[in-house]
Design a protein around this motif. Structure first.
Motif, PDB file in Angstrom:
ATOM      1  N   PHE A 145       0.830  -1.209   0.000  1.00  0.00           N
ATOM      2  CA  PHE A 145       0.000   0.000   0.000  1.00  0.00           C
ATOM      3  C   PHE A 145       0.858   1.249   0.000  1.00  0.00           C
ATOM      4  CE2 PHE A 145       0.694  -0.580   4.530  1.00  0.00           C
ATOM      5  CZ  PHE A 145       0.829   0.703   5.013  1.00  0.00           C
ATOM      6  N   LYS A 146       0.221   2.364  -0.364  1.00  0.00           N
ATOM      7  CA  LYS A 146       0.806   3.693  -0.320  1.00  0.00           C
ATOM      8  C   LYS A 146       0.007   4.491   0.700  1.00  0.00           C
ATOM      9  CE  LYS A 146       1.841   3.416  -5.217  1.00  0.00           C
ATOM     10  NZ  LYS A 146       1.522   3.962  -6.538  1.00  0.00           N
ATOM     11  N   SER A 147       0.666   5.464   1.332  1.00  0.00           N
ATOM     12  CA  SER A 147       0.010   6.176   2.421  1.00  0.00           C
ATOM     13  C   SER A 147       0.467   7.630   2.493  1.00  0.00           C
ATOM     14  CB  SER A 147       0.344   5.471   3.739  1.00  0.00           C
ATOM     15  OG  SER A 147      -0.191   6.144   4.830  1.00  0.00           O
ATOM     16  N   ALA A 148      -0.373   8.440   3.111  1.00  0.00           N
ATOM     17  CA  ALA A 148      -0.015   9.835   3.362  1.00  0.00           C
ATOM     18  C   ALA A 148       0.921   9.935   4.562  1.00  0.00           C
ATOM     19  CB  ALA A 148      -1.270  10.662   3.603  1.00  0.00           C
ATOM     20  N   THR A 149       0.943   8.908   5.408  1.00  0.00           N
ATOM     21  CA  THR A 149       1.848   8.858   6.555  1.00  0.00           C
ATOM     22  C   THR A 149       2.835   7.714   6.363  1.00  0.00           C
ATOM     23  OG1 THR A 149       0.408   7.372   7.800  1.00  0.00           O
ATOM     24  CG2 THR A 149       0.082   9.733   8.124  1.00  0.00           C
ATOM     25  N   VAL A 150       3.838   7.676   7.195  1.00  0.00           N
ATOM     26  CA  VAL A 150       4.813   6.585   7.148  1.00  0.00           C
ATOM     27  C   VAL A 150       4.052   5.270   7.372  1.00  0.00           C
ATOM     28  CG1 VAL A 150       6.889   5.679   8.247  1.00  0.00           C
ATOM     29  CG2 VAL A 150       6.589   8.125   8.020  1.00  0.00           C
ATOM     30  N   PRO A 151       4.333   4.226   6.602  1.00  0.00           N
ATOM     31  CA  PRO A 151       3.568   2.980   6.695  1.00  0.00           C
ATOM     32  C   PRO A 151       3.453   2.387   8.103  1.00  0.00           C
ATOM     33  CG  PRO A 151       4.896   2.927   4.730  1.00  0.00           C
ATOM     34  CD  PRO A 151       5.285   4.174   5.480  1.00  0.00           C
ATOM     35  N   VAL A 163       3.105   3.876  10.863  1.00  0.00           N
ATOM     36  CA  VAL A 163       2.049   4.618  11.564  1.00  0.00           C
ATOM     37  C   VAL A 163       0.681   4.125  11.087  1.00  0.00           C
ATOM     38  CG1 VAL A 163       1.016   6.892  11.907  1.00  0.00           C
ATOM     39  CG2 VAL A 163       3.498   6.627  11.954  1.00  0.00           C
ATOM     40  N   SER A 164       0.538   3.920   9.793  1.00  0.00           N
ATOM     41  CA  SER A 164      -0.717   3.416   9.237  1.00  0.00           C
ATOM     42  C   SER A 164      -1.034   2.021   9.764  1.00  0.00           C
ATOM     43  CB  SER A 164      -0.654   3.366   7.709  1.00  0.00           C
ATOM     44  OG  SER A 164      -0.443   4.648   7.185  1.00  0.00           O
ATOM     45  N   VAL A 165      -0.028   1.160   9.816  1.00  0.00           N
ATOM     46  CA  VAL A 165      -0.211  -0.201  10.324  1.00  0.00           C
ATOM     47  C   VAL A 165      -0.625  -0.167  11.788  1.00  0.00           C
ATOM     48  CG1 VAL A 165       0.987  -2.367  10.876  1.00  0.00           C
ATOM     49  CG2 VAL A 165       1.328  -1.282   8.656  1.00  0.00           C
ATOM     50  N   PHE A 166       0.047   0.662  12.582  1.00  0.00           N
ATOM     51  CA  PHE A 166      -0.278   0.754  14.001  1.00  0.00           C
ATOM     52  C   PHE A 166      -1.689   1.296  14.218  1.00  0.00           C
ATOM     53  CE2 PHE A 166      -0.382   2.709  18.190  1.00  0.00           C
ATOM     54  CZ  PHE A 166       0.077   1.651  18.972  1.00  0.00           C
ATOM     55  N   SER A 167      -2.089   2.303  13.449  1.00  0.00           N
ATOM     56  CA  SER A 167      -3.426   2.873  13.635  1.00  0.00           C
ATOM     57  C   SER A 167      -4.515   1.895  13.207  1.00  0.00           C
ATOM     58  CB  SER A 167      -3.563   4.200  12.894  1.00  0.00           C
ATOM     59  OG  SER A 167      -3.491   4.004  11.516  1.00  0.00           O
ATOM     60  N   ALA A 168      -4.229   1.035  12.234  1.00  0.00           N
ATOM     61  CA  ALA A 168      -5.223   0.066  11.775  1.00  0.00           C
ATOM     62  C   ALA A 168      -5.301  -1.173  12.668  1.00  0.00           C
ATOM     63  CB  ALA A 168      -4.912  -0.372  10.351  1.00  0.00           C
ATOM     64  N   SER A 169      -4.159  -1.624  13.184  1.00  0.00           N
ATOM     65  CA  SER A 169      -4.142  -2.888  13.923  1.00  0.00           C
ATOM     66  C   SER A 169      -3.912  -2.734  15.419  1.00  0.00           C
ATOM     67  CB  SER A 169      -3.050  -3.799  13.362  1.00  0.00           C
ATOM     68  OG  SER A 169      -1.769  -3.265  13.637  1.00  0.00           O
ATOM     69  N   GLY A 170      -3.341  -1.606  15.815  1.00  0.00           N
ATOM     70  CA  GLY A 170      -3.011  -1.425  17.223  1.00  0.00           C
ATOM     71  C   GLY A 170      -1.703  -2.104  17.599  1.00  0.00           C
ATOM     72  N   LYS A 171      -0.985  -2.647  16.604  1.00  0.00           N
ATOM     73  CA  LYS A 171       0.291  -3.325  16.842  1.00  0.00           C
ATOM     74  C   LYS A 171       1.355  -2.717  15.932  1.00  0.00           C
ATOM     75  CE  LYS A 171      -1.828  -7.774  17.827  1.00  0.00           C
ATOM     76  NZ  LYS A 171      -1.897  -9.179  17.433  1.00  0.00           N
ATOM     77  N   ASP A 172       2.607  -2.818  16.382  1.00  0.00           N
ATOM     78  CA  ASP A 172       3.705  -2.385  15.520  1.00  0.00           C
ATOM     79  C   ASP A 172       3.804  -3.325  14.331  1.00  0.00           C
ATOM     80  OD1 ASP A 172       4.496  -0.232  17.127  1.00  0.00           O
ATOM     81  OD2 ASP A 172       5.737  -1.512  18.387  1.00  0.00           O
ATOM     82  N   CYS A 173       4.433  -2.840  13.271  1.00  0.00           N
ATOM     83  CA  CYS A 173       4.566  -3.625  12.046  1.00  0.00           C
ATOM     84  C   CYS A 173       5.295  -4.936  12.333  1.00  0.00           C
ATOM     85  CB  CYS A 173       5.335  -2.823  10.998  1.00  0.00           C
ATOM     86  SG  CYS A 173       5.525  -3.701   9.439  1.00  0.00           S
ATOM     87  N   GLN A 174       4.690  -6.033  11.928  1.00  0.00           N
ATOM     88  CA  GLN A 174       5.254  -7.363  12.126  1.00  0.00           C
ATOM     89  C   GLN A 174       6.075  -7.839  10.917  1.00  0.00           C
ATOM     90  OE1 GLN A 174       4.704  -9.034  15.232  1.00  0.00           O
ATOM     91  NE2 GLN A 174       4.081  -6.930  15.625  1.00  0.00           N
ATOM     92  N   LEU A 175       6.069  -7.061   9.829  1.00  0.00           N
ATOM     93  CA  LEU A 175       6.763  -7.463   8.608  1.00  0.00           C
ATOM     94  C   LEU A 175       8.068  -6.702   8.389  1.00  0.00           C
ATOM     95  CD1 LEU A 175       3.681  -7.732   6.223  1.00  0.00           C
ATOM     96  CD2 LEU A 175       4.787  -9.543   7.561  1.00  0.00           C
ATOM     97  N   PHE A 176       8.497  -5.943   9.382  1.00  0.00           N
ATOM     98  CA  PHE A 176       9.726  -5.157   9.275  1.00  0.00           C
ATOM     99  C   PHE A 176      10.932  -6.068   9.082  1.00  0.00           C
ATOM    100  CE2 PHE A 176      13.525  -3.542  11.380  1.00  0.00           C
ATOM    101  CZ  PHE A 176      13.694  -2.327  10.738  1.00  0.00           C
ATOM    102  N   GLU A 177      11.765  -5.720   8.100  1.00  0.00           N
ATOM    103  CA  GLU A 177      13.050  -6.399   7.897  1.00  0.00           C
ATOM    104  C   GLU A 177      14.111  -5.345   7.662  1.00  0.00           C
ATOM    105  OE1 GLU A 177      13.321  -9.684   5.186  1.00  0.00           O
ATOM    106  OE2 GLU A 177      11.261 -10.299   5.636  1.00  0.00           O
ATOM    107  N   LYS A 178      15.164  -5.403   8.446  1.00  0.00           N
ATOM    108  CA  LYS A 178      16.226  -4.422   8.350  1.00  0.00           C
ATOM    109  C   LYS A 178      16.933  -4.498   7.003  1.00  0.00           C
ATOM    110  CE  LYS A 178      20.110  -2.729  11.002  1.00  0.00           C
ATOM    111  NZ  LYS A 178      20.917  -2.888  12.195  1.00  0.00           N
ATOM    112  N   LYS A 179      17.283  -3.340   6.455  1.00  0.00           N
ATOM    113  CA  LYS A 179      17.993  -3.277   5.162  1.00  0.00           C
ATOM    114  C   LYS A 179      19.330  -3.956   5.267  1.00  0.00           C
ATOM    115  CE  LYS A 179      16.067   0.998   3.430  1.00  0.00           C
ATOM    116  NZ  LYS A 179      16.311   2.368   3.052  1.00  0.00           N
TER     117      LYS A 179
END
Length: 71
Positions: A47-53, A55-71
């Protein structure tokens, strides 16, 4: 101007809270879309968002992003 001196444990806890959260700029799935209305994107979530992804994930699910992978 007055300053409040925090104890070392409070400072350490605050630093841990900052570093424990996923930061999109450090994720390999984060990208800039160059669209004015939705400038940030996540390739993993698709997805694309007006805010950093994250933040969007947290506001929708109430949890921090579970798909984060460090560069």
């Amino acid at each position: 101007m007055s300053y409040v001196k925090l104890s070392k444990s409070v400072q350490r806890d605050e630093i841990m809270n900052i570093t424990d959260k996923p930061r999109c700029a450090r994720c390999k799935f984060y990208y800039i879309t160059w669209e004015r209305s939705h400038p940030y994107g996540c390739k993993r979530w698709g997805f694309k968002s007006a805010t950093v992804p994250s933040v969007s994930v947290f506001s929708a699910s109430g949890k921090d992003c579970q798909l984060f992978e460090k560069k």
